[in-house]
Design a protein around this motif. Sequence first.
Motif, PDB file in Angstrom:
ATOM      1  N   ARG A  13       0.861  -1.190  -0.042  1.00 34.48           N
ATOM      2  CA  ARG A  13      -0.176   0.048   0.046  1.00 34.48           C
ATOM      3  C   ARG A  13       1.047   1.396   0.079  1.00 34.48           C
ATOM      4  O   ARG A  13       0.545   2.295  -0.688  1.00 34.48           O
ATOM      5  N   ASP A  14       1.970   1.150   0.873  1.00 33.19           N
ATOM      6  CA  ASP A  14       2.912   2.465   0.881  1.00 33.19           C
ATOM      7  C   ASP A  14       3.404   2.595  -0.450  1.00 33.19           C
ATOM      8  O   ASP A  14       3.543   3.879  -0.938  1.00 33.19           O
ATOM      9  N   LEU A  15       3.903   1.500  -1.357  1.00 34.64           N
ATOM     10  CA  LEU A  15       4.454   1.674  -2.638  1.00 34.64           C
ATOM     11  C   LEU A  15       3.400   2.194  -3.637  1.00 34.64           C
ATOM     12  O   LEU A  15       3.672   3.009  -4.384  1.00 34.64           O
ATOM     13  N   LYS A  16       2.334   1.839  -3.396  1.00 42.56           N
ATOM     14  CA  LYS A  16       0.987   2.173  -4.267  1.00 42.56           C
ATOM     15  C   LYS A  16       0.856   3.819  -4.166  1.00 42.56           C
ATOM     16  O   LYS A  16       0.524   4.499  -4.884  1.00 42.56           O
ATOM     17  N   LYS A  17       0.922   4.340  -2.960  1.00 36.76           N
ATOM     18  CA  LYS A  17       0.738   5.819  -2.702  1.00 36.76           C
ATOM     19  C   LYS A  17       1.900   6.701  -3.180  1.00 36.76           C
ATOM     20  O   LYS A  17       1.402   7.804  -3.116  1.00 36.76           O
ATOM     21  N   LEU A  18       2.677   6.226  -3.521  1.00 39.30           N
ATOM     22  CA  LEU A  18       4.070   7.063  -3.907  1.00 39.30           C
ATOM     23  C   LEU A  18       3.360   7.692  -5.275  1.00 39.30           C
ATOM     24  O   LEU A  18       2.727   7.198  -6.143  1.00 39.30           O
ATOM     25  N   ASN A  19       4.124   8.786  -5.595  1.00 37.05           N
ATOM     26  CA  ASN A  19       3.891   9.440  -7.015  1.00 37.05           C
ATOM     27  C   ASN A  19       5.063   9.621  -7.684  1.00 37.05           C
ATOM     28  O   ASN A  19       6.019  10.163  -7.439  1.00 37.05           O
ATOM     29  N   PRO A  20       5.307   8.879  -8.826  1.00 36.87           N
ATOM     30  CA  PRO A  20       4.151   7.931  -9.456  1.00 36.87           C
ATOM     31  C   PRO A  20       3.969   6.779  -8.574  1.00 36.87           C
ATOM     32  O   PRO A  20       5.151   6.273  -7.915  1.00 36.87           O
ATOM     33  N   PRO A  21       3.043   6.005  -8.474  1.00 39.18           N
ATOM     34  CA  PRO A  21       2.984   4.480  -7.834  1.00 39.18           C
ATOM     35  C   PRO A  21       4.049   3.517  -8.158  1.00 39.18           C
ATOM     36  O   PRO A  21       4.377   3.464  -9.304  1.00 39.18           O
ATOM     37  N   VAL A  22       4.372   2.994  -7.241  1.00 36.09           N
ATOM     38  CA  VAL A  22       5.574   1.759  -7.571  1.00 36.09           C
ATOM     39  C   VAL A  22       4.887   0.464  -7.649  1.00 36.09           C
ATOM     40  O   VAL A  22       4.204   0.216  -6.353  1.00 36.09           O
ATOM     41  N   GLY A  23       4.881  -0.525  -8.381  1.00 35.49           N
ATOM     42  CA  GLY A  23       4.376  -1.789  -8.092  1.00 35.49           C
ATOM     43  C   GLY A  23       5.718  -2.762  -8.233  1.00 35.49           C
ATOM     44  O   GLY A  23       6.733  -2.401  -8.607  1.00 35.49           O
ATOM     45  N   VAL A  24       5.127  -4.240  -7.915  1.00 32.90           N
ATOM     46  CA  VAL A  24       6.264  -5.211  -7.587  1.00 32.90           C
ATOM     47  C   VAL A  24       5.627  -6.152  -8.433  1.00 32.90           C
ATOM     48  O   VAL A  24       4.395  -6.513  -8.428  1.00 32.90           O
ATOM     49  N   PHE A  25       6.679  -6.765  -9.431  1.00 28.58           N
ATOM     50  CA  PHE A  25       6.167  -7.818 -10.325  1.00 28.58           C
ATOM     51  C   PHE A  25       6.751  -9.045  -9.928  1.00 28.58           C
ATOM     52  O   PHE A  25       8.198  -9.186  -9.633  1.00 28.58           O
ATOM     53  N   PHE A  26       6.234  -9.927  -9.346  1.00 30.38           N
ATOM     54  CA  PHE A  26       6.337 -11.392  -8.868  1.00 30.38           C
ATOM     55  C   PHE A  26       6.422 -12.367  -9.985  1.00 30.38           C
ATOM     56  O   PHE A  26       5.198 -12.518 -10.738  1.00 30.38           O
ATOM     57  N   GLU A  27       7.639 -12.425 -10.617  1.00 26.07           N
ATOM     58  CA  GLU A  27       7.656 -13.362 -11.882  1.00 26.07           C
ATOM     59  C   GLU A  27       6.874 -14.654 -11.814  1.00 26.07           C
ATOM     60  O   GLU A  27       6.167 -15.117 -12.633  1.00 26.07           O
ATOM     61  N   THR A  28       7.493 -15.345 -10.710  1.00 28.28           N
ATOM     62  CA  THR A  28       7.048 -16.701 -10.435  1.00 28.28           C
ATOM     63  C   THR A  28       5.330 -16.780 -10.520  1.00 28.28           C
ATOM     64  O   THR A  28       4.891 -17.886 -11.154  1.00 28.28           O
TER      65      THR A  28
END
Length: 120
Positions: A13-28
């Motif tokens: 949630r904290d990463l989503k609130k950033l401007n621009p939002p930051v997402g994490v991609f879990f490859e597996t």
Amino acid sequence: MADCIVDCIKIERDLKKLNPPVGVFFETENLFTLGEDSEVMLSIMAMMVQEESHTKSEIMNASIEMRFRRGIFLTPALLGYDKDENRMLVINEDEAKIVRLIFYMYLYGYTCQEIADTLI
């Protein structure tokens, strides 16, 4: 277990609130945290990881306990102890004096450095 899940979701949630939002991609798992339903999936993943960790910990503890019962110790040579002909630990009185000194110095508030300096 709940703490791990709460921490994961809070960070997401904290990463989503950033401007621009930051997402994490879990490859597996093919999961992107900015996608829909990512929080639900992340919660499920966190629960599974936590449970796997708990299970592995229980297995390791049981393994160590079984070895101890058989007299198989997982430690290097211990100061203050020797192994007898049956591989059981027996007190080495000469070395035990040093162990007792360290113990009592610790109880009386000496720091690790002061104890080490005394022994040197």
